[in-house]
Structures are given as C-alpha cells and as structure tokens.
Scaffold this motif. Sequence first.
Motif, PDB file in Angstrom:
ATOM      1  N   LEU A  19       0.827  -1.206   0.000  1.00  0.00           N
ATOM      2  CA  LEU A  19       0.000   0.000   0.000  1.00  0.00           C
ATOM      3  C   LEU A  19       0.860   1.254   0.000  1.00  0.00           C
ATOM      4  O   LEU A  19       0.545   2.233  -0.680  1.00  0.00           O
ATOM      5  CB  LEU A  19      -0.916  -0.002   1.225  1.00  0.00           C
ATOM      6  CG  LEU A  19      -2.125  -0.930   1.197  1.00  0.00           C
ATOM      7  CD1 LEU A  19      -2.870  -0.862   2.523  1.00  0.00           C
ATOM      8  CD2 LEU A  19      -3.064  -0.578   0.053  1.00  0.00           C
ATOM      9  N   LEU A  20       1.945   1.215   0.773  1.00  0.00           N
ATOM     10  CA  LEU A  20       2.828   2.382   0.852  1.00  0.00           C
ATOM     11  C   LEU A  20       3.449   2.684  -0.503  1.00  0.00           C
ATOM     12  O   LEU A  20       3.502   3.842  -0.941  1.00  0.00           O
ATOM     13  CB  LEU A  20       3.916   2.147   1.894  1.00  0.00           C
ATOM     14  CG  LEU A  20       4.920   3.303   2.100  1.00  0.00           C
ATOM     15  CD1 LEU A  20       4.189   4.575   2.503  1.00  0.00           C
ATOM     16  CD2 LEU A  20       5.959   2.919   3.139  1.00  0.00           C
ATOM     17  N   LEU A  45       2.223   1.788  -3.414  1.00  0.00           N
ATOM     18  CA  LEU A  45       1.137   2.252  -4.286  1.00  0.00           C
ATOM     19  C   LEU A  45       0.859   3.738  -4.031  1.00  0.00           C
ATOM     20  O   LEU A  45       0.654   4.512  -4.973  1.00  0.00           O
ATOM     21  CB  LEU A  45      -0.131   1.438  -4.039  1.00  0.00           C
ATOM     22  CG  LEU A  45      -0.130  -0.028  -4.475  1.00  0.00           C
ATOM     23  CD1 LEU A  45      -1.428  -0.704  -4.059  1.00  0.00           C
ATOM     24  CD2 LEU A  45       0.070  -0.160  -5.977  1.00  0.00           C
ATOM     25  N   LEU A  46       0.859   4.116  -2.760  1.00  0.00           N
ATOM     26  CA  LEU A  46       0.616   5.510  -2.398  1.00  0.00           C
ATOM     27  C   LEU A  46       1.722   6.412  -2.933  1.00  0.00           C
ATOM     28  O   LEU A  46       1.450   7.493  -3.482  1.00  0.00           O
ATOM     29  CB  LEU A  46       0.522   5.647  -0.874  1.00  0.00           C
ATOM     30  CG  LEU A  46       0.338   7.072  -0.322  1.00  0.00           C
ATOM     31  CD1 LEU A  46      -0.968   7.670  -0.836  1.00  0.00           C
ATOM     32  CD2 LEU A  46       0.370   7.065   1.199  1.00  0.00           C
ATOM     33  N   GLY A  98       1.197   6.898  -6.574  1.00  0.00           N
ATOM     34  CA  GLY A  98       0.101   7.820  -6.846  1.00  0.00           C
ATOM     35  C   GLY A  98       0.480   9.276  -6.610  1.00  0.00           C
ATOM     36  O   GLY A  98       0.177  10.146  -7.424  1.00  0.00           O
ATOM     37  N   LEU A  99       1.203   9.536  -5.514  1.00  0.00           N
ATOM     38  CA  LEU A  99       1.621  10.904  -5.194  1.00  0.00           C
ATOM     39  C   LEU A  99       2.631  11.437  -6.216  1.00  0.00           C
ATOM     40  O   LEU A  99       2.550  12.594  -6.647  1.00  0.00           O
ATOM     41  CB  LEU A  99       2.231  10.955  -3.788  1.00  0.00           C
ATOM     42  CG  LEU A  99       1.254  10.689  -2.624  1.00  0.00           C
ATOM     43  CD1 LEU A  99       1.997  10.626  -1.303  1.00  0.00           C
ATOM     44  CD2 LEU A  99       0.169  11.764  -2.580  1.00  0.00           C
ATOM     45  N   GLY A 118       0.642   2.060  -8.652  1.00  0.00           N
ATOM     46  CA  GLY A 118       0.044   3.162  -7.898  1.00  0.00           C
ATOM     47  C   GLY A 118      -0.185   4.384  -8.769  1.00  0.00           C
ATOM     48  O   GLY A 118      -1.219   5.050  -8.669  1.00  0.00           O
ATOM     49  N   SER A 158      -3.894   5.991  -9.769  1.00  0.00           N
ATOM     50  CA  SER A 158      -4.208   7.393  -9.454  1.00  0.00           C
ATOM     51  C   SER A 158      -4.850   8.112 -10.637  1.00  0.00           C
ATOM     52  O   SER A 158      -5.472   9.159 -10.467  1.00  0.00           O
ATOM     53  CB  SER A 158      -2.942   8.142  -9.032  1.00  0.00           C
ATOM     54  OG  SER A 158      -2.080   8.365 -10.147  1.00  0.00           O
ATOM     55  N   ILE A 168      -8.335  -1.831  -4.184  1.00  0.00           N
ATOM     56  CA  ILE A 168      -8.516  -1.274  -2.840  1.00  0.00           C
ATOM     57  C   ILE A 168      -9.042  -2.345  -1.878  1.00  0.00           C
ATOM     58  O   ILE A 168      -8.496  -2.559  -0.790  1.00  0.00           O
ATOM     59  CB  ILE A 168      -9.477  -0.076  -2.876  1.00  0.00           C
ATOM     60  CG1 ILE A 168      -8.850   1.091  -3.644  1.00  0.00           C
ATOM     61  CG2 ILE A 168      -9.855   0.362  -1.460  1.00  0.00           C
ATOM     62  CD1 ILE A 168      -9.803   2.237  -3.911  1.00  0.00           C
ATOM     63  N   CYS A 209      -6.819  -5.301  -0.431  1.00  0.00           N
ATOM     64  CA  CYS A 209      -5.932  -5.092   0.723  1.00  0.00           C
ATOM     65  C   CYS A 209      -6.446  -5.867   1.929  1.00  0.00           C
ATOM     66  O   CYS A 209      -5.656  -6.405   2.712  1.00  0.00           O
ATOM     67  CB  CYS A 209      -5.831  -3.609   1.060  1.00  0.00           C
ATOM     68  SG  CYS A 209      -5.070  -2.635  -0.249  1.00  0.00           S
TER      69      CYS A 209
END
Length: 309
Positions: free
Chosen positions: A16-17, A19-20, A23-24, A208, A212, A291, A294
């Motif tokens: 998840l981290l 992927l985040l 996205g950022l 990620g 996004s 999503i 997870c």
Amino acid sequence: MQYLSIIFFNIVAPILLLLLIGGLLQKKFSFNLKAMSQLITYCFMPAAVLLNLYETAIQPSLIAQVLLFILFFIGAQMLLGHFIAKLLHLPRQEAAVFKNSVVLINSGNYGIPVAQMIFATQPIGVAIQVIMVIFQNITTYTYGLYNLISTSKSGKEIIKDFLKMPIIYALIVGISLNVLHITIPQPIYIPMRYVADGFVAVALITLGAQISQIEMRAMFNKVVFISCITRLIVGPASAFVVIIALQLDGVVAQSLFIASAFPTSRNSSSLALEYDVESDTAAQTVLFSTIVSCLTVTVVIYMSEILFG
C-alpha cells in the motif's frame, strides 16, 4: 487477530505504501505511464522471471500440478463470469468487461511482489506465481481479446503481439538454464540481479501511478460491486475446491490459493480502453478491486497458513 495484523503490516502495508508513493509521484510529475509500463514489461519483469526460474529447483511433477490447477481454475472462472453476466442480463459490451474482470488477475505487478514477500525463504512459491503470470498473459491475449475483439486487429496480429512478449522468452531461457545446469557469467548475472531486485518497487510504484489516473466517479455501481465479490471472494473459494480435488498441499497449495485472490488485472482496463468497450467501467473495477483486495488478500494469506501451512 494478532496474526492477521502481522500479515497486514508486514506484507500488505508495504504494498500500500509503494502504491501511495506511486500515486503521489504521478500527481506531482505526471510520468509517462506507457513508458514505465514498457520498462517493466521489457526489462524488470523478464529479469525477475528468468532469475527466479534459473535459481529455483522445479520438479516436472510440480509444473504438471500447477498447469492442472490453472486449467481447472481459469476454466471455472470463465464459466462463472459467463453465467453471472447472463444472470444480470448485462448488455454485450458490459458483459465482456465483466467477464474479463473476473478471469484476468493481476498476477504480475501485484502477485509477484506479494509472493516474493511471503515466500522469501521458499523460492518455489515465487516460481509458481511466475507460472501463473505466464498463463494469465496467455489468457489475456486470447480469451481477453476474444471478449473485446474488434475489426482493427486480426487473429494473426494478436498472435504476433503475444510472441513479442519478452516474459515468454525469459521463461524458456530460465527453465533451460536450470535444467541444463548452465551457469550465467558474473558480468551478465550481476546487472541482471540488480534489475530483478528493483522489480518489486518499480512495479508497485507504477501500479500506484496508474491507479491514481482512474476516475472514481460512479465506481460503486452494481457491475463493479458484483465483479469485486466474484474476483476476490468467489475466486479463492473455487480455487480451494480445485486444490482439494487435486489433493495439493504445503507451499504449492498455499501459493496457488493466494494467487487466486489477487485483484482484477490492469490489462482488463487497458484492453477495454484500446478497443473502446466500456472503458470507464473496466477502470473502476480495477481500482475498486485493488482497494478491497488489501483486506481480502490479507485474510486469504492467513487462511492459507491455517489450511495448508
């Protein structure tokens, strides 16, 4: 419950981290996602696949077991997708997207990183996932394309595109070097190892970034919701039945059970976009299933330890 939290924080949370982060970074820099995807397809993934097969002792009996599982599991998913689409009375194009979302699994840049984390000390678990990737690609460019076929591409062009996929040749070379006991020279092995080691991070950051870009509007519609349940809950349940029927156990059963729980492949969205077939629905399905996975993948990993550990 404690074990579930350990699985989530040690396996799912790192994914998840990344992927985040992807996205950022995408929101800030607007990467060329096609170029990044090609970098993974033509560089990182083939290196990871080749070295995994090269370094893992794979018995012919294991390959036969995995292939038999894949045959029954994917066949069951195809039938399931077909009958649910009929039951929901979906229009032809929406039915095609729905069936692809059930059958096409993100075994590559989601499945392999998960397998590498879970089976870090048991390479055979990763090798099984690699075989799953190969057959998911075959399914994507046969069954997936068949569902979304258009006049823009002939059957011959589809076969040519499939034969251009480097992962196929990485599979052949990796197995050949393993079976023939041929050692890769260090000047080649070392840079290949560097590339293979970077695969997990690059693949997840790219995924990620791709997620996004997906629009979230109208994501919670009936087709997306039922697709998610079918892919993430009914899929592992049917895989469990196949595993029991084939009398598989240990790491093999664990790996296959976990492999059945991954979310819808991003390729299902890419194909829908390319052929202009309900592309919004396809993209929303990929996002929603990723999503929700997870939670569901965490549970399936936990259950795999209880059932087959």
